[in-house]
Motif scaffolding. Structure first.
Motif, short mmCIF file in Angstrom:
data_model
loop_
_atom_site.label_atom_id
_atom_site.label_comp_id
_atom_site.label_asym_id
_atom_site.label_seq_id
_atom_site.Cartn_x
_atom_site.Cartn_y
_atom_site.Cartn_z
N ASP A 74 -14.55 5.72 36.29
CA ASP A 74 -14.42 4.82 37.38
C ASP A 74 -13.28 4.91 38.22
O ASP A 74 -12.66 6.04 37.64
CB ASP A 74 -14.54 3.34 36.84
CG ASP A 74 -13.55 2.99 35.68
OD1 ASP A 74 -12.42 3.86 35.72
OD2 ASP A 74 -13.96 2.23 34.86
N LYS A 83 -16.12 0.57 27.44
CA LYS A 83 -14.92 0.31 28.26
C LYS A 83 -13.61 0.66 27.58
O LYS A 83 -13.34 0.42 26.67
CB LYS A 83 -14.98 -1.29 28.79
CG LYS A 83 -13.71 -1.61 29.58
CD LYS A 83 -13.66 -3.14 29.76
CE LYS A 83 -12.81 -3.84 30.71
NZ LYS A 83 -12.80 -5.05 31.15
N GLU A 138 -20.06 0.02 43.00
CA GLU A 138 -18.93 -0.48 43.49
C GLU A 138 -17.77 -0.49 42.34
O GLU A 138 -18.43 -0.94 41.14
CB GLU A 138 -18.98 -1.76 44.24
CG GLU A 138 -19.73 -1.82 45.50
CD GLU A 138 -19.02 -1.02 46.65
OE1 GLU A 138 -17.60 -0.99 46.35
OE2 GLU A 138 -19.53 -0.37 47.54
N ASN A 139 -16.69 0.13 42.38
CA ASN A 139 -16.04 -0.34 41.31
C ASN A 139 -14.94 -1.71 41.05
O ASN A 139 -14.27 -1.67 40.38
CB ASN A 139 -14.60 0.67 41.46
CG ASN A 139 -15.29 2.10 41.04
OD1 ASN A 139 -15.38 2.43 39.91
ND2 ASN A 139 -15.30 3.19 41.89
N GLU A 140 -15.43 -2.28 42.13
CA GLU A 140 -14.70 -3.88 42.07
C GLU A 140 -15.16 -4.94 40.87
O GLU A 140 -14.44 -5.62 40.52
CB GLU A 140 -15.08 -4.44 43.34
CG GLU A 140 -13.96 -4.16 44.55
CD GLU A 140 -14.29 -2.67 44.92
OE1 GLU A 140 -15.66 -2.31 44.87
OE2 GLU A 140 -13.57 -2.01 45.48
N SER A 141 -16.42 -4.47 40.47
CA SER A 141 -16.90 -5.27 39.27
C SER A 141 -16.99 -4.41 38.05
O SER A 141 -17.09 -3.55 37.83
CB SER A 141 -18.31 -5.79 39.91
OG SER A 141 -19.24 -4.79 39.65
N PRO A 142 -16.65 -5.40 36.90
CA PRO A 142 -17.07 -4.37 35.47
C PRO A 142 -18.45 -3.74 35.61
O PRO A 142 -18.63 -2.87 34.82
CB PRO A 142 -17.03 -5.75 34.50
CG PRO A 142 -16.18 -6.80 35.18
CD PRO A 142 -16.49 -6.62 36.48
N ILE A 143 -19.42 -4.40 35.94
CA ILE A 143 -20.67 -3.81 35.69
C ILE A 143 -20.87 -2.53 36.70
O ILE A 143 -21.23 -1.60 36.28
CB ILE A 143 -21.74 -4.73 36.27
CG1 ILE A 143 -21.84 -5.88 35.43
CG2 ILE A 143 -23.32 -3.94 36.64
CD1 ILE A 143 -22.91 -7.18 35.95
N GLY A 144 -20.28 -2.66 37.81
CA GLY A 144 -20.05 -1.35 38.79
C GLY A 144 -19.25 -0.16 37.93
O GLY A 144 -19.69 0.96 38.00
N ARG A 145 -18.27 -0.55 37.20
CA ARG A 145 -17.26 0.52 36.83
C ARG A 145 -18.02 0.94 35.58
O ARG A 145 -17.85 2.15 35.29
CB ARG A 145 -16.10 -0.20 36.22
CG ARG A 145 -14.97 -0.63 37.66
CD ARG A 145 -13.73 -0.86 37.28
NE ARG A 145 -13.66 -1.93 36.30
CZ ARG A 145 -13.48 -3.12 36.77
NH1 ARG A 145 -13.29 -3.52 38.40
NH2 ARG A 145 -13.34 -4.35 36.12
N ASN A 146 -18.80 0.15 34.77
CA ASN A 146 -19.63 0.82 33.86
C ASN A 146 -20.65 1.52 34.31
O ASN A 146 -20.81 2.68 33.52
CB ASN A 146 -20.20 -0.62 33.01
CG ASN A 146 -21.04 0.11 31.73
OD1 ASN A 146 -20.43 0.34 30.99
ND2 ASN A 146 -22.24 -0.21 31.81
N HIS A 175 -10.47 3.08 37.81
CA HIS A 175 -9.25 2.47 37.16
C HIS A 175 -8.41 3.40 36.68
O HIS A 175 -8.58 4.26 35.74
CB HIS A 175 -9.92 1.34 35.85
CG HIS A 175 -8.93 0.77 35.16
ND1 HIS A 175 -8.32 -0.28 35.81
CD2 HIS A 175 -8.12 0.92 33.96
CE1 HIS A 175 -7.37 -0.68 34.79
NE2 HIS A 175 -7.45 -0.16 33.83
#
Length: 295
Positions: A227, A191, A273-281, A229
């Motif tokens: 992601d 991250k 989905e990019n809304e969660s840390p897991i998704g962005r990872n 962000h």
């Protein structure tokens, strides 16, 4: 004199065990003891091979490849391929210096039209064990051009042991993963950084090690993603930079630039989905695809 004695014993033993007692029905292909050569021709972390020339017939090649499981195959490379499918008796024949010992049955095989003879798995290992015991693994089958004649093709154990030891040492050094295990690999970044996570570093090292010893890999393609962000333009630049860094990494390994393809997608094509840390990872990733020439 020794060769004549050996050939006589070999022919007689085969005739007694599997052939009708008809004169001049058998032709033996083998190598004189004084000319028997075994040679390790490939010794790398991805492939091991030991070869033996069979006079006037062809070449026997035992090969083991990088894999999770220990594996072995034998290819009987023939100067003249089969004209039709043949049933093959695989026998263990005693040497001339083994008085009183008889022929032993190993397996029954098929050799296919226009292909080299092929043996794999336990039967291939059994052939090596027969050679290590000083006996002659012998393939016996009908001559497709003359159905009244039988061909017996023998591998010689003479001068086998040293090359076999080298071959075994090579097998012990084989990588414990295959091309299929790394042909499509997804790596992930930590991250807020440009460093790969620990498991991805290990995977990348495995890919690099395999490519280093595999000249048949003719394409390495990288697709890099981020992601969402941050600014979209910034994410695209990050993606492009990461792609170029990977390209430079593999060029330094000796891979020609024309065998490397890269494409930077930035935050496009998310897989979660990019809304969660897991998704962005999951979305911060590199996908590496390998292409291989068929030999």
């Amino acid at each position: 004199m020794m060769l004549a004695k050996h050939l006589t014993l070999l022919s007689v033993s085969i005739a007694v065990s599997i052939l009708p007692s008809t004169a001049n029905t058998t032709k033996l292909y083998g190598t004189k003891p004084t000319e028997s050569v075994w040679q390790v021709t490939i010794d790398t972390p991805v492939k091991c091979r030991v070869e033996h020339m069979i006079l006037n017939f062809g070449n026997a090649m035992f090969t083991s490849r990088a894999n999770k499981k220990i594996n072995l195959d034998l290819e009987l490379e023939m100067q003249r391929p089969m004209g039709q499918i043949e049933d093959v008796a695989l026998l263990s024949m005693p040497a001339a210096w083994m008085p009183g010992e008889s022929a032993e049955y190993i397996d029954r095989l098929h050799f296919y039209k226009q292909f080299n003879g092929y043996v794999d798995g336990q039967t291939a290992w059994s052939i090596l064990a027969v050679l290590e015991d000083g006996r002659f693994p012998t393939f016996s089958f009908r001559e497709w051009q003359n159905r009244e004649k039988r061909l017996n093709v023998a591998l010689s154990p003479v001068s086998f042991q040293q090359s076999y030891n080298e071959f075994n040492s090579c097998i012990n050094r084989l990588l414990k993963y295959s091309f299929e295990d790394i042909a499509f690999t997804t790596l992930h970044y930590n991250k807020n950084g440009d460093t790969l996570n620990q498991s991805s570093i290990i995977k990348l090292a495995q890919i690099a090690e395999f490519i280093r010893y595999s000249p048949d890999i003719n394409l390495v393609f990288f697709a890099t993603y981020t992601d969402n962000h941050g600014a979209k333009a910034d994410n695209q630049r990050i993606s492009e930079r990461r792609a170029e860094e990977l390209k430079d990494y593999f060029v330094e390994l000796g891979l020609p630039k024309d065998r490397i393809g890269v494409e930077a997608f930035g935050e496009r094509r998310p897989i979660a989905e990019n809304e969660s840390p897991i998704g962005r990872n999951k979305n911060r990733r590199i996908v590496i695809s390998l292409g291989r020439s068929i030999t």
